[in-house]
Write an enzyme that holds these catalytic residues in place. Sequence first.
Site, PDB file in Angstrom:
ATOM      1  N   HIS A  70       0.811  -1.210   0.000  1.00  0.00           N
ATOM      2  CA  HIS A  70       0.000   0.000   0.000  1.00  0.00           C
ATOM      3  C   HIS A  70       0.840   1.252   0.000  1.00  0.00           C
ATOM      4  O   HIS A  70       0.403   2.312   0.439  1.00  0.00           O
ATOM      5  CB  HIS A  70      -0.971   0.030   1.189  1.00  0.00           C
ATOM      6  CG  HIS A  70      -1.930  -1.104   1.151  1.00  0.00           C
ATOM      7  ND1 HIS A  70      -2.875  -1.240   0.159  1.00  0.00           N
ATOM      8  CD2 HIS A  70      -2.075  -2.183   1.960  1.00  0.00           C
ATOM      9  CE1 HIS A  70      -3.559  -2.339   0.375  1.00  0.00           C
ATOM     10  NE2 HIS A  70      -3.086  -2.945   1.445  1.00  0.00           N
ATOM     11  N   GLU A 113      -6.520  12.977  -3.389  1.00  0.00           N
ATOM     12  CA  GLU A 113      -6.382  11.625  -3.921  1.00  0.00           C
ATOM     13  C   GLU A 113      -7.746  11.091  -4.339  1.00  0.00           C
ATOM     14  O   GLU A 113      -8.732  11.238  -3.619  1.00  0.00           O
ATOM     15  CB  GLU A 113      -5.780  10.693  -2.865  1.00  0.00           C
ATOM     16  CG  GLU A 113      -4.348  11.019  -2.521  1.00  0.00           C
ATOM     17  CD  GLU A 113      -3.713   9.960  -1.627  1.00  0.00           C
ATOM     18  OE1 GLU A 113      -4.428   9.031  -1.188  1.00  0.00           O
ATOM     19  OE2 GLU A 113      -2.501  10.076  -1.374  1.00  0.00           O
ATOM     20  N   ARG A 151      -0.052  18.334   2.558  1.00  0.00           N
ATOM     21  CA  ARG A 151       1.402  18.511   2.645  1.00  0.00           C
ATOM     22  C   ARG A 151       1.953  18.425   1.237  1.00  0.00           C
ATOM     23  O   ARG A 151       1.236  18.143   0.283  1.00  0.00           O
ATOM     24  CB  ARG A 151       2.018  17.399   3.499  1.00  0.00           C
ATOM     25  CG  ARG A 151       1.707  16.033   2.929  1.00  0.00           C
ATOM     26  CD  ARG A 151       2.533  14.917   3.513  1.00  0.00           C
ATOM     27  NE  ARG A 151       2.336  13.732   2.703  1.00  0.00           N
ATOM     28  CZ  ARG A 151       1.448  12.759   2.965  1.00  0.00           C
ATOM     29  NH1 ARG A 151       0.696  12.845   4.026  1.00  0.00           N
ATOM     30  NH2 ARG A 151       1.352  11.722   2.170  1.00  0.00           N
TER      31      ARG A 151
END
Lengths: 677, 445
Positions: free
Chosen positions: A254, A294, A311
């Site tokens: 992941h 995302e 970030r």
Amino acid sequence: MAAVILSFPTLQGLRIFTQRIEKVLIANRGEIACRVMRSAKKMGVRSVAVYSDADTHSMHVAMADEAYHIGPAPSQQSYLSMDKVLEVAKKSGSHAVHPGYGFLSENTEFAEACKQEGIIFIGPPSSAIRDMGIKSTSKHIMSAAGVPIIGGYHGEDQSNEKLQAEAVRIGYPVMIKAVRGGGGKGMRIARSDSDFLEQLESARREARKSFNDDVMLIEKFVEDPRHVEVQVFGDMHGNAVYLFERDCSVQRRHQKIIEEAPAPGISPEVRRKLGEAAVRAAKAVNYVGAGTVEFIMDAQHNFYFMEMNTRLQVEHPVSEMITGTDLVEWQLRVAAGERLPLLQEDIMLRGHSFEARIYAEDPNNDFLPGAGPLLHLSTPSPDQHTRIETGVREGDEVSAHYDPMIAKLVVWGEDRSAALKKLRYCLRQYNIVGLNTNIDFLLNLSGHPEFEAGNVSTSFIPQHYADLFPTPKAPSGATICQAALGLILQERNHTLGFTQSSTDPFSPFGSSSGWRNNILFNRNVTLQVGDEVNHVTGEVEMEGGASFLHCTVNGVKSRPKLVILDNTVHLFSTEGSSQVSVPVPKYRAGVGGSGAQGGAVAPMTGTIEKVLVKAGDKVTVGDPLMVMIAMKMEHTIRAPKSGVIKKVLFSEGSQANRHAPLVELVEEEEQAEGSSQ
Amino acid sequence: FQIFFVILLLFIYYFLINSGGGEKARRLHTSRGKLLPRERIDRLLDPGVECIIVANDATVKGGTYYPITVKKHLRAQEIAQQNHLPCIYLVDSGGANLPRQAEVFPDRDHFGRIFYNQARLSSEGISQVKAATGEEVSAEDLGGADLHCKKSGVTDHYALDDNHALHLARKTVRSLNYRKNIEVTIESPESPLYPADELYGIVGDNLKRNFDVREVIARIVDGSKFDEFKAFYGDTLVTGFSRIFGYPVGIIGNNGVLFSESAKKGTHFIELCCQRNIPLVFLQNITGFMVGREYEAGGIAKDGAKMVTAVACASVPKITVIIGGSYGAGNYGMCGRAYSPRFLYMWPNSRISVMGGEQAATVLATITKDQRAREGKEFTAEQEAAMKEPIVRRFEEEGSPYYSSARLWDDGIIDPAETRMVLGLSLSAALNAPTTKTRFGVFRM
């Protein structure tokens, strides 16, 4: 002491105020710290590093204008210690703190504390971090802002029964995720009802360890999805732009391993939709600074909001490469109150960029992270289209305390295939000896026809496992010849070096001619490679600090890079790397290992988190015996064979060294035999 | 072309020597997992510290010490002592040869001297490294590696096998902290201008046919450069300066018998070399000093004594190569074995004896003839020939370089074409020892 903050109206007479940033503290280490410092230097901003005991001699410390020690190696007591970082910020008179990624980068309290001390936190407002950090909250906000989201359970009731019921409602497979998680930690997939509880428990354990919070959410697990993320940027003047998307689908454990921008096979229409959705998301939380939205994308290019990372991401360079921007510079300027350097219509997408993450890890052993010294390190030479983002140099150690990433190799090309060709060309020149790396794996991966075709998904590695992990081939006869030649030439070089440095450089004793009185002494090195006879000649030449073996094997000329360390010859050529080991004489191999054989051993140095068996327990192959935390990852140690636990050699909380036997395990058959005799 | 048979014979001898105790013994030895002595040495060597290596060959009489074995071992230690070379002993021996105990045990230069020398060498700072390769002398329970490493403390390191023992020996040498201090100037070496194998044709196998020693020098020294000293005076002795493998040397070679002038020139040259700390190389091809009333009257005896004194006292490294004849007092003046050259080698065509066989037979025949004459007996030509024949044969046999080498009167027979290499290695070894100032004795005037 508060930092000096000067406010003045800009010359244009705008009604906003800019704050001066002349000195920035980088509250991070490794490549990102170096990356930030480079941009800071370029802009004339002085940089301040912080370092732990383990980083005393690290590259980021050497690069900084000033560096302050902030504690022992474990990050909880150094890089994660807000008080210490803030103290250094104040002491050094830093105007701003750049948190990099990881560590304190998405810590609301830290952002808040900076603000209170009058120090600029280079990142979004703490409210945005908080809102985006809690996944359930972030999804509510996004849903309200019209950003597509995926179904799941983000509720308060954290009982096993409720979570399992929700999992059934959503339908397996489901993803169990720590609400405050990130970076693959505290995240598990449950494929069926039967393994749900084990996975849940494991995710909770890891989350507690990593985030001190084990609240979980459950969501639909999209099979073979793509991981597409959009780089966004906001300023204090209400502007927000997107810098196109990155595809980070190919992952292991992941965690991303190879990223590219733009995402392959995506129509301009979808690209615009993605970008606009991401900007909507950013604006919904009044986002300031660099952020990443995302999405997961299915085969039909439908995308769903996953999370927003508040970030600068590890993979930000690929976005920089295709837009010709310096996002760290943007961060510093935006943090100082300036407007975004470019507005949306000024941001052009040009070419294609790849980033490969070079990790100290063993792809053949489930990508187990590694640590150790970089005995030999040579890289392709950086240029306008090739970036090597790293925080280590030859001789440095990849520390077990931190992320095992060695470097990011970033390349740019006119189109995807040009960039990919470049990536592979550069990967072959990235040569490391001393620890296991994923370089060969990255080469296999980037050379895979499906990858070349852009058919990527998060299941890419398991789907193409056989191609990506070819059975190791014995080195070819020519390679063995090269290795043998390399060894002989090395020996001659040592001899020459020895004689040259002696007080008697011309002594015929130093000529190594093997002269014997009246006897022909030939040191015959017979190398039998099958029945072949090989004709080998060559020389070793030094170029840029690396040794190259200019050799001819049966008329074929080649010049692999040659590294000889201990008993292994490493050859790096444009065709890939190979290793040839010289058998170690038994007297040098040392005394054979004693101790409990046939037990389970620690795959690496780490802390025993949980002991699941006790002496006398019967176990079958694959049963979990212990849980270990090492390299910030949880490893379950399973029984290598069926049998009875004779002795448990480590208790919870104790430290086990690499290869240390953890339990003594007696096979049942063995025992039966033993008792019948 | 006869010289080629001479060289061929040399190679045949060396081939036989290299096969040690024969095929069967070698097979037995290697079947025990042991390396042959020369294999051990090959694996031990590198271009690092120069050492003396003494290795027993267990395939020859179980590696036991015969009288000549003892002599050879002591000579090796002498070389170590003179040249300050660390000693490495690769021990694989059954000890003293019992049937010959009387010849190897009691005397000063017998078996015990080996250990005396070890102690003395060690006291002079010359390192001693001993590796018991193969099986030790006694049975495992009496004195095996386990006992001596773990209990008695007699040995320092435990080796699993030959390779390991050699590895340990190499490690030990590495930790000797030894540095060679060269006290002469060195220059970059050059090859001679003439090929070395021409030496075969120049020397030939007929000792009576003279050759110019300068032809030999030209095929040995760096760049064939020879700064001759007093070329026109005492020209039966050739003296001059050269370099071999970059090391400075003073060469003294014979071009005929020694006259008073030659002896005085030699003495002068030796004095110069000692003052300048230049090693001396003697190329010996000498039938002796000139004889006859005229020369006696001219003081050949005292002039010869001058040269002998100079040779004896010179404490610079001296290396002798017998390239032709080595007869009588010529052997002394040209630094024969009795004058303790650091190394002495012979060419396979050379001869060594007090005088030529023919000459000796004639002397003995004359004595007999005179004796017979006093007794009034006849001594026919046939009788004289019958008497001389075995004497000539015996001198022929005993003057052979192989007869000499087998008795350790020299340090080995060398292929003439390898002379440069042998001298280079010998000089290199010799220069390990710190120089000592020469103090000459009284020169007879």
